[in-house]
Design an enzyme around this catalytic site. Structure first.
Site, short mmCIF file in Angstrom:
data_model
loop_
_atom_site.label_atom_id
_atom_site.label_comp_id
_atom_site.label_asym_id
_atom_site.label_seq_id
_atom_site.Cartn_x
_atom_site.Cartn_y
_atom_site.Cartn_z
N SER A 180 -4.66 0.41 -3.28
CA SER A 180 -5.01 1.78 -2.94
C SER A 180 -6.34 1.75 -2.19
O SER A 180 -7.30 1.13 -2.66
CB SER A 180 -5.14 2.64 -4.20
OG SER A 180 -5.47 3.97 -3.87
N GLU A 181 -6.38 2.39 -1.02
CA GLU A 181 -7.55 2.22 -0.16
C GLU A 181 -8.84 2.79 -0.73
O GLU A 181 -9.93 2.49 -0.22
CB GLU A 181 -7.29 2.81 1.24
CG GLU A 181 -6.94 4.26 1.29
CD GLU A 181 -5.44 4.50 1.30
OE1 GLU A 181 -5.02 5.49 1.93
OE2 GLU A 181 -4.70 3.70 0.70
N ASN A 182 -8.77 3.60 -1.79
CA ASN A 182 -10.00 4.07 -2.40
C ASN A 182 -10.62 3.03 -3.33
O ASN A 182 -11.69 3.28 -3.90
CB ASN A 182 -9.78 5.39 -3.15
CG ASN A 182 -8.81 5.25 -4.31
OD1 ASN A 182 -7.88 4.45 -4.26
ND2 ASN A 182 -9.01 6.03 -5.35
N GLY A 183 -9.97 1.87 -3.48
CA GLY A 183 -10.64 0.78 -4.17
C GLY A 183 -9.96 0.18 -5.38
O GLY A 183 -10.60 -0.47 -6.20
N ASN B 5 0.86 -1.18 0.00
CA ASN B 5 0.00 0.00 0.00
C ASN B 5 0.90 1.23 0.00
O ASN B 5 1.96 1.23 0.63
CB ASN B 5 -0.90 -0.02 1.23
CG ASN B 5 -1.67 1.26 1.43
OD1 ASN B 5 -1.17 2.22 1.99
ND2 ASN B 5 -2.90 1.28 0.96
#
Length: 217
Positions: free
Chosen positions: A47-50, A24
């Protein structure tokens, strides 16, 4: 254009990954890591937004404007990459599926406490996903300059800024040195060519031990 110091940090960071990992990338300097990873070593980038399968950071004229990483940078995707909603993406984080997260920092303590979301006098945008990532990734590696703009060390015995998480950082990579971090010791394990232990102490303070097999990078 990247400075020589930032290029040195990113080249060294790229040495920590391989193609069997899921990693990440935090906002700022870590977003540029994909551009420094060779194809045969490329991990799956989350990426934590998807996005699972982030590619290189791209200029706007060569990007899909609907495809951004969590820091708002335009990115490509790798073959086999996928898109999920934010809840599922954070579920991936919370289940401990991230091998390494590369983050920036305002301060790091010598025992691995992390302060990277707010400093006094600035507006408070909120911590975002930093808490979950810092708490749940298997390894946190910090990429940052050794000192702030005033020349003060960003590696301290104790952080003075609000904390993101405690005892979470395992490695710090700066333009001058690489430190291994544990709850009991901050150990200098590598220094950049042209540096010396005395120069690093001048920028950091006498807060670290020196590895017996100290290397150059």
């Amino acid at each position: 254009m990247l400075s020589g110091d930032n290029t040195r940090i990113l080249e060294r960071a790229a040495c920590e990954v391989n193609n069997e990992m899921v990693i990440n990338l935090g906002i700022g300097l870590p977003q540029l890591i994909p551009n420094f990873i060779s194809e045969d070593s490329r991990p799956l980038i989350h990426s934590e937004n998807g996005i699972l399968g982030v590619g290189n950071l791209l200029p706007f004229d060569k990007s899909n404007p609907d495809c951004m990483d969590a820091g708002g940078g335009y990115v490509g995707t790798v073959p086999g990459g996928s898109f999920v909603d934010s809840a599922e993406s954070f579920g991936f984080v919370r289940r401990g599926k991230i091998d390494i997260s590369f983050l920036g920092a305002f301060q790091v303590s010598s025992t691995g406490d992390l302060a990277n979301w707010h400093f006094p006098g600035a507006r408070k945008p909120g911590m975002g996903g930093g808490l979950e990532i810092a708490s749940c990734a298997k390894k946190i590696i910090i990429l940052m300059k050794q000192t702030d703009k005033q020349g003060n060390s960003k590696i301290l015995p104790e952080c003075t800024f609000p904390l993101t998480a405690i005892n979470c950082v395992k490695m710090i990579i700066t333009e001058k040195a690489v430190f291994k971090v544990s709850e009991n010791d901050l150990e200098l394990i590598e220094m950049a060519m042209g540096q010396s232990i005395d120069k690093i102490k001048k920028a950091t303070g006498d807060t670290f031990s020196v590895a017996k097999n100290l290397k150059e990078f």
